[in-house]
Design an enzyme around this catalytic site. Structure first.
Site, mmCIF file in Angstrom:
data_model
loop_
_atom_site.group_PDB
_atom_site.id
_atom_site.type_symbol
_atom_site.label_atom_id
_atom_site.label_comp_id
_atom_site.label_asym_id
_atom_site.label_seq_id
_atom_site.Cartn_x
_atom_site.Cartn_y
_atom_site.Cartn_z
ATOM 1 N N GLU A 1 0.977 -1.483 0.435
ATOM 2 C CA GLU A 1 0.064 -0.434 -0.374
ATOM 3 C C GLU A 1 0.908 0.733 -0.113
ATOM 4 O O GLU A 1 2.261 1.168 0.023
ATOM 5 C CB GLU A 1 -0.834 -0.282 1.537
ATOM 6 C CG GLU A 1 -1.878 -1.288 1.649
ATOM 7 C CD GLU A 1 -2.910 -1.239 2.587
ATOM 8 O OE1 GLU A 1 -2.778 -0.099 3.060
ATOM 9 O OE2 GLU A 1 -3.560 -2.097 2.449
ATOM 10 N N PRO A 2 0.150 2.477 -0.092
ATOM 11 C CA PRO A 2 0.955 3.477 0.082
ATOM 12 C C PRO A 2 1.872 3.789 1.065
ATOM 13 O O PRO A 2 3.029 4.296 0.622
ATOM 14 C CB PRO A 2 -0.005 4.488 -0.252
ATOM 15 C CG PRO A 2 -1.083 4.457 -1.000
ATOM 16 C CD PRO A 2 -0.668 2.647 -0.650
ATOM 17 N N SER B 1 7.509 -2.851 3.188
ATOM 18 C CA SER B 1 8.387 -4.486 3.805
ATOM 19 C C SER B 1 6.975 -4.262 5.662
ATOM 20 O O SER B 1 7.311 -5.486 5.570
ATOM 21 C CB SER B 1 9.559 -3.189 4.896
ATOM 22 O OG SER B 1 10.611 -3.070 3.389
ATOM 23 N N GLN C 1 29.743 -1.978 -18.255
ATOM 24 C CA GLN C 1 31.119 -1.483 -18.509
ATOM 25 C C GLN C 1 32.396 -2.486 -19.409
ATOM 26 O O GLN C 1 32.808 -1.396 -20.463
ATOM 27 C CB GLN C 1 31.860 -2.189 -17.136
ATOM 28 C CG GLN C 1 33.119 -1.078 -16.218
ATOM 29 C CD GLN C 1 33.380 0.145 -16.461
ATOM 30 O OE1 GLN C 1 31.804 1.070 -16.505
ATOM 31 N NE2 GLN C 1 33.893 1.447 -16.595
ATOM 32 N N GLY D 1 31.213 2.625 -24.006
ATOM 33 C CA GLY D 1 29.477 3.807 -24.098
ATOM 34 C C GLY D 1 28.654 2.646 -25.030
ATOM 35 O O GLY D 1 27.374 3.025 -25.166
ATOM 36 N N GLU E 1 9.481 -8.574 -3.436
ATOM 37 C CA GLU E 1 9.971 -9.789 -2.072
ATOM 38 C C GLU E 1 10.355 -9.986 -0.606
ATOM 39 O O GLU E 1 11.113 -10.195 -0.498
ATOM 40 C CB GLU E 1 10.213 -10.919 -3.288
ATOM 41 C CG GLU E 1 9.043 -11.355 -4.003
ATOM 42 C CD GLU E 1 8.335 -12.198 -3.702
ATOM 43 O OE1 GLU E 1 7.805 -12.751 -3.067
ATOM 44 O OE2 GLU E 1 6.729 -12.489 -4.417
HETATM 45 C C1 LIG Z 1 8.238 -3.048 -10.636
HETATM 46 C C2 LIG Z 1 7.845 -3.483 -8.670
HETATM 47 C C3 LIG Z 1 6.637 -4.366 -8.952
HETATM 48 C C4 LIG Z 1 6.151 -4.830 -7.180
HETATM 49 N N1 LIG Z 1 5.409 -5.790 -7.379
HETATM 50 C C5 LIG Z 1 4.300 -5.986 -6.294
HETATM 51 C C6 LIG Z 1 3.662 -6.681 -6.307
HETATM 52 O O1 LIG Z 1 2.657 -7.708 -7.530
HETATM 53 N N2 LIG Z 1 2.240 -7.233 -5.270
HETATM 54 C C7 LIG Z 1 3.103 -5.930 -4.360
HETATM 55 O O2 LIG Z 1 2.436 -6.429 -2.968
HETATM 56 N N3 LIG Z 1 4.138 -5.241 -4.572
HETATM 57 C C8 LIG Z 1 4.987 -5.385 -4.876
HETATM 58 N N4 LIG Z 1 6.186 -4.442 -5.004
HETATM 59 C C9 LIG Z 1 6.279 -3.700 -3.627
HETATM 60 C C10 LIG Z 1 7.755 -4.021 -3.295
HETATM 61 O O3 LIG Z 1 7.158 -5.444 -2.806
HETATM 62 C C11 LIG Z 1 7.571 -2.983 -1.921
HETATM 63 O O4 LIG Z 1 8.009 -1.332 -3.325
HETATM 64 C C12 LIG Z 1 8.955 -3.867 -0.993
HETATM 65 O O5 LIG Z 1 8.199 -5.047 -0.057
HETATM 66 C C13 LIG Z 1 9.517 -2.036 -0.222
HETATM 67 O O6 LIG Z 1 8.456 -1.681 0.329
HETATM 68 P P1 LIG Z 1 8.665 0.015 -0.035
HETATM 69 O O7 LIG Z 1 8.860 0.304 -1.300
HETATM 70 O O8 LIG Z 1 7.143 0.070 0.650
HETATM 71 O O9 LIG Z 1 9.693 0.203 0.554
HETATM 72 P P2 LIG Z 1 9.813 0.967 2.639
HETATM 73 O O10 LIG Z 1 8.817 -0.445 3.324
HETATM 74 O O11 LIG Z 1 9.299 2.204 3.124
HETATM 75 O O12 LIG Z 1 11.572 0.896 2.281
HETATM 76 C C14 LIG Z 1 11.964 1.258 2.258
HETATM 77 C C15 LIG Z 1 13.784 1.536 2.875
HETATM 78 O O13 LIG Z 1 13.913 1.064 4.019
HETATM 79 C C16 LIG Z 1 14.427 -0.245 4.513
HETATM 80 N N5 LIG Z 1 13.624 -1.147 5.466
HETATM 81 C C17 LIG Z 1 12.298 -0.667 5.883
HETATM 82 N N6 LIG Z 1 11.930 -1.425 6.928
HETATM 83 C C18 LIG Z 1 13.673 -2.286 7.226
HETATM 84 C C19 LIG Z 1 13.651 -2.930 8.395
HETATM 85 N N7 LIG Z 1 12.947 -3.569 9.284
HETATM 86 N N8 LIG Z 1 15.306 -2.806 8.187
HETATM 87 C C20 LIG Z 1 16.200 -2.098 7.716
HETATM 88 N N9 LIG Z 1 15.847 -0.863 6.455
HETATM 89 C C21 LIG Z 1 14.362 -1.785 6.094
HETATM 90 C C22 LIG Z 1 14.181 -1.233 3.085
HETATM 91 O O14 LIG Z 1 15.172 -1.832 3.264
HETATM 92 C C23 LIG Z 1 14.074 0.216 1.670
HETATM 93 O O15 LIG Z 1 15.385 0.452 1.697
HETATM 94 C C24 LIG Z 1 6.720 -4.296 -6.216
HETATM 95 C C25 LIG Z 1 7.575 -2.947 -6.366
HETATM 96 C C26 LIG Z 1 8.070 -2.648 -7.911
HETATM 97 C C27 LIG Z 1 8.724 -1.864 -7.934
#
Ligand SMILES: Cc1cc2nc3c(=O)[nH]c(=O)nc-3n(C[C@H](O)[C@H](O)[C@H](O)COP(=O)(O)OP(=O)(O)OC[C@H]3O[C@@H](n4cnc5c(N)ncnc54)[C@H](O)[C@@H]3O)c2cc1C
Length: 392
Positions: free
Chosen positions: A137-138, A142, A346, A350, A373
């Protein structure tokens, strides 16, 4: 009747049967995926590769590990890993897009009712339907327990409300497996999984998210307003969705590792070929020891990633808990994938930075494997939490 897995054996790290699977999958990937890779990578255009999806289904390549009673080939999980690897080796954009279009079937297979498997898994295996899994969700990626989408029971139905994002394949999917809170105050213990057909009223696939790569895989936001689904559409147990998801991730992270492994192997292959053909200072650039060492490092990373990924797959097939090894495979392989793709660029100098050669696309498409994931940092958390100091 001829089956693609009947092709003769080769030797190597895999059994003769698995080498035969690899050979057949590679033939398909090199003839049906690699040649159309650029077609599905036009800037600003997101297009799902239906021809490849349907062709793969015809050869039983979409879900070979799914039991024959649901239309699969009843092969083992390692065969599925090999399909992911080979599709991504040919092109990580199309490879990941096509194989993401079954994302969710595993959860239904592991936890769903018989009728759900018949109605939802079987058509995907046959290439007649596509699906996805919508967790993020927005404000919650994680941290899955932070999701706010709710599902309230109303008689024989659940009423869903909320906003989802990053829903891969959703613009072309027939249904999504949606995670929602059934007991909002219960944290991890209050989440359930629902099968939501995409034509459900109030379930609106919204803006398609513009991405750096993976233009063959449409990714969108979903707005959910009073979307009603039958109560029987719950997958598994009410309030157990988070735990089911974690089990599902143990399996699926190995497949993401295989995606990254294939992309790294493909980028390596392009770099090696280019290095043999390109000349500088009166010789092929492979004659420079600096590049030989770079290629040796890349090969070492790919082979190490391959061993770990296959080992995780074998552990899963043996019915052991693959949690730590799946995370190690996913973490290591997606990290080395970026490094190998970058080194491949690399080595091209170019030209590597242009759309005239495939390696820039490998880099853009495969970079996502460090994020989906569970990010690399989340994998490190899982690895750290499951360390048994006596086992190392
Ligand atoms: C192309 C694409 C396809 C996707 N497809 C799907 C899909 O089909 N279904 C779905 O549900 N989701 C999907 N996702 C979402 C994806 O699973 C999430 O982007 C991912 O889980 C990370 O969540 P977030 O983007 O909210 O980042 P955040 O959770 O906000 O994390 C931001 C940063 O904080 C770090 N962080 C967060 N918590 C911790 C912690 N406890 N310890 C250390 N570091 C931490 C993360 O590693 C990251 O660097 C997709 C994303 C992309 C880019």
């Amino acid at each position: 009747m001829f089956h693609w897995w009947d092709i003769g054996a080769m030797s190597g790290i895999l059994s003769a049967e698995h080498e035969a699977v690899r050979k057949a999958v590679r033939e398909f990937a090199e003839s049906e995926i690699a040649p159309v890779a650029r077609e599905y990578d036009e800037p600003g255009v997101v297009q799902f590769p239906w021809d490849v999806f349907e062709g793969a289904a015809e050869l039983d390549l979409l879900c070979p590990h799914i039991p024959e009673k649901y239309g699969g080939s009843g092969m083992d999980f390692l065969s599925m890993v090999i399909v992911h690897e080979e599709f991504n080796r040919a092109d990580p954009g199309i490879g990941t897009a096509v194989l993401s279009a079954k994302f969710g079937t595993e959860m239904i297979l592991d936890y769903g009712e018989e009728w759900q498997k018949e109605e939802f898994v079987r058509p995907v295996v046959a290439g007649e339907a596509t699906c996805g899994t919508s967790i993020s969700e927005p404000d919650a990626g994680s941290d899955v327990a932070r999701i706010r989408t709710t599902a309230e029971r109303d008689g024989e139905e659940y009423v869903l409300n909320g906003s989802k994002t990053w829903a891969s394949t959703s613009p072309v999917a027939d249904f999504m497996v949606v995670m929602a809170k059934t007991t909002p105050d219960a944290g991890h213990g209050g989440i359930s999984a629902f099968i939501v057909p995409n034509d459900t009223e109030g379930f609106t696939i919204g803006r398609e998210i513009p991405k750096m790569g993976l233009r063959a895989s449409p990714t969108a936001e979903i707005s959910i307003t009073d979307a009603r689904v039958p109560a029987e559409n719950v997958v598994g147990e009410v309030d157990r969705g988070f735990y089911q998801l974690m089990e599902f991730f143990n399996e699926n992270r190995i497949l993401v590792a295989a995606n990254a492994l294939g992309a790294a192997a493909g980028a390596y292959r392009h770099a090696y070929k280019y290095a043999q053909e390109r000349e500088a200072f009166g010789q092929a650039i492979t004659e420079f020891q600096g590049l030989q060492w770079m290629l040796a490092d890349m090969a070492t990373k790919v082979e190490t990633a391959r061993s770990t990924t296959y080992r995780a797959a074998r552990q899963h097939m043996a019915g052991e808990d693959p949690r730590q090894l799946a995370s190690i495979a996913k973490f290591y392989t997606s990290e080395i994938c970026e490094e190998v793709c970058s080194d491949a660029m690399q080595i091209h100098g170019g030209y590597g930075y242009t759309r005239d050669f495939p390696v820039e696309k490998f880099y853009r498409d495969a970079r996502v494997q460090k994020i989906v994931e569970g990010t690399s940092q989340i994998q490190q958390n899982v690895i750290y939490d499951s360390i048994d100091p006596n086992s190392l």
